[in-house]
Design an enzyme around this catalytic site. Structure first.
Site, short mmCIF file in Angstrom:
data_model
loop_
_atom_site.label_atom_id
_atom_site.label_comp_id
_atom_site.label_asym_id
_atom_site.label_seq_id
_atom_site.Cartn_x
_atom_site.Cartn_y
_atom_site.Cartn_z
N LYS A 1 45.49 41.64 37.49
CA LYS A 1 45.54 42.70 38.51
C LYS A 1 46.54 42.36 39.61
CE LYS A 1 42.71 43.79 42.56
NZ LYS A 1 43.12 42.71 43.46
N ASN A 2 46.47 41.14 40.11
CA ASN A 2 47.30 40.80 41.27
C ASN A 2 48.74 40.45 40.90
OD1 ASN A 2 45.22 41.33 42.96
ND2 ASN A 2 44.57 39.20 43.19
N ARG B 1 46.89 46.66 48.96
CA ARG B 1 47.85 45.86 49.74
C ARG B 1 49.29 46.25 49.42
NH1 ARG B 1 45.46 44.10 53.63
NH2 ARG B 1 46.88 42.37 53.98
N ASP C 1 40.08 45.02 50.29
CA ASP C 1 38.69 44.69 50.59
C ASP C 1 38.50 44.23 52.02
OD1 ASP C 1 37.72 45.29 48.08
OD2 ASP C 1 38.27 43.33 47.29
N ASP D 1 39.06 33.77 45.24
CA ASP D 1 38.54 34.83 44.36
C ASP D 1 37.61 34.28 43.27
OD1 ASP D 1 40.52 37.04 45.38
OD2 ASP D 1 41.69 35.26 44.95
N VAL E 1 40.11 30.51 53.13
CA VAL E 1 41.24 31.46 53.02
C VAL E 1 40.95 32.75 53.80
CG1 VAL E 1 42.74 32.74 51.44
CG2 VAL E 1 41.93 30.46 50.82
#
Ligand code: EPU
Length: 435
Positions: free
Chosen positions: A22-23, A94, A118, A306, A328
């Site tokens: 996804k990222n 983002r 989020d 994550d 983080v």
């Protein structure tokens, strides 16, 4: 409203294939807009909320995104039809902030709404904006919009205060076509960033990944389209791994990649979970009691923030007292309350527990957790607050005795492709219902 109903109590068994990351896919889609020719992404996770939002954003700017018969993504932006990302994309993900560079290079201006994502911390974009300004963008924040213009972007020496993934990506994307050389110090070096760099190099960029978090980009005058394979999602892989072990099950995770998960794998083994690295994936299984452990999340190559949520859930099933220090994001334990409701014994603390002091030591934010295990979980009606919490609730419900109803499912659908089918394939009793 849609919800998932899950009847829990059975270990997860079988085989599951993780999707493309996804990222990464959304960043590749953005980077492709630097060129007027077509790019091709294999293993693209089409059926993710995040991919769909990014598709709609770049489509609104003039890009076309197509899915070929074999599931490959074709992205083509012959020209930007506008320099403005529409307001309704504000606060969704983002991505808009990453489009400033491509829009400035190709149109001289960019109007982008504030990014969202989020609610796991303040998530400012000051590093992005400072870097873009230094490179020659005039940026003004008015209402929900960044209004940017430039008469040319130039390479600069940029020292990031923290190795931010998004800011590093933004600078790399912008610097690829800027005049002169850009040096990023204290850059993020996540595998997804290396993949972005590999893709840009195929497009014609000159980018060095130096030692000590230093990335050097020599701007070129044009980039062409290229083909790139989207690596398997290491967050999804770790999520299923924790689910398998927490449920005392045994799951082969197809496509899970050892090299991107070294820290996770070491941490699993220390906690008494086991795995076999096999051709085509990794098998994770419960092999007896899980031990309590102390971990800290960190930037790559540390333990990913994550991975924290599925890890915490797994630790609710370990013997003894585990500690997790989140370094983080300052506010990434919001999901714990509902787990407590399901019977998990977790306490949150504002102090830095179990290791070094972090950036959040003086803030009044609960960013350390102590987990007392093992706990028996019971079904509950719960609402998902964010993406990673979403997966954890589904798994908590799958472990719990009785039935759970989980609302807010759009959060989890944004980051986990075909999640119902995948969980069902592992033996989870899950159905989608209207509530
Ligand atoms: N930060 C600033 N200023 C900035 C940028 C970041 O203070 O200008 C701070 C953030 O507030 C945070 C830290 O730096 O405390 C790290 O943020 P980073 O920029 O690295 O995160 P991001 O790029 O916004 C991406 C992923 C996140 C993942 C983080 C860390 C995407 C779309 N998101 O976010 O993924 O947790 O990197 O690896 O790539 C998720 O997938 O669930 C998710 C939240």
């Amino acid at each position: 409203m849609e919800a998932f109903r899950i009847t829990g109590g059975k270990p997860l068994h079988g085989k599951v294939r993780v999707s493309g990351t996804k990222n990464l896919i959304s960043k590749l889609m953005v980077a492709s807009t630097l060129s007027e020719s077509e790019s091709v992404f294999t293993n693209a996770p089409f059926h993710l909320g995040e991919t769909e939002i990014t598709h709609e954003i770049i489509h609104s700017l003039g890009a076309t995104v197509k899915e070929s018969e074999d599931g490959t993504m074709l992205v083509h932006t012959p020209k930007f039809s506008t320099s403005k990302v529409p307001e309704h994309f504000a606060m969704l993900n983002r991505i808009p902030i990453l489009l400033i560079g491509p829009l400035l290079h190709r149109t001289g201006k960019a109007d982008v709404p504030l990014p969202g994502g989020d609610k796991i911390g303040a998530r400012p974009v000051d590093f992005h904006i400072e870097a873009l300004k230094k490179m020659g963008a005039h940026v003004e924040l008015k209402g929900h919009f960044y209004h940017c213009v430039t008469d040319g972007l130039r390479g600069q020496h940029i020292v990031l205060p923290f190795p931010s993934v998004g800011a590093t990506e933004n600078i790399i994307i912008t610097a690829a076509l800027a005049s002169g050389t850009t040096i990023i110090e204290n850059a993020a070096v996540e595998p997804e960033i290396t993949e972005l760099v590999k893709y840009l190099q195929k497009m014609g960029a000159i980018i060095e990944l130096d030692t000590n978090r230093r990335i050097v980009i020599e701007g070129v005058s044009a980039l062409h389209g290229a083909e790139h394979h989207v690596i398997p999602d290491r967050i999804e892989a770790a999520s299923f791994a924790c689910a398998a072990v927490a449920s005392k099950g045994d799951v082969f995770i197809e496509e899970a990649d050892q090299s991107a998960m070294l820290t996770f794998l070491n941490t699993m083994r220390r906690a008494g979970a086991d795995f076999d690295i096999l051709d085509g994936g990794i098998r994770f299984y419960y092999k007896g009691k899980l031990h309590a452990a102390a971990i800290e999340t960190d930037v790559h190559p540390g333990f990913m923030t994550d991975w924290q949520q599925p890890w915490v859930l797994m630790m609710t099933q370990a013997e003894g007292l585990s500690v997790v220090h989140e370094t983080v994001y300052e506010n990434r334990f919001g999901y714990v309350k509902e787990l407590q409701k399901m019977g998990a014994h977790i306490e949150l603390y504002n102090s830095c527990l179990g290791g070094s002091e972090c950036r959040f030591s003086t803030l009044a934010n609960p960013h350390s957790a102590v987990i007392f295990g093992p706990s028996k979980l019971k079904g509950a009606n719960i609402e998902i607050p964010d993406l990673r919490a979403g997966f954890v609730y589904l798994i908590a419900a799958a472990l719990a005795q009785g039935e759970s109803t989980i609302t807010g499912i759009h959060h989890v659908l944004r980051g986990y492709e075909h999640i119902e089918q995948k969980l069902r394939g592992l033996g989870v009793e899950i159905e989608r219902i209207e509530v």
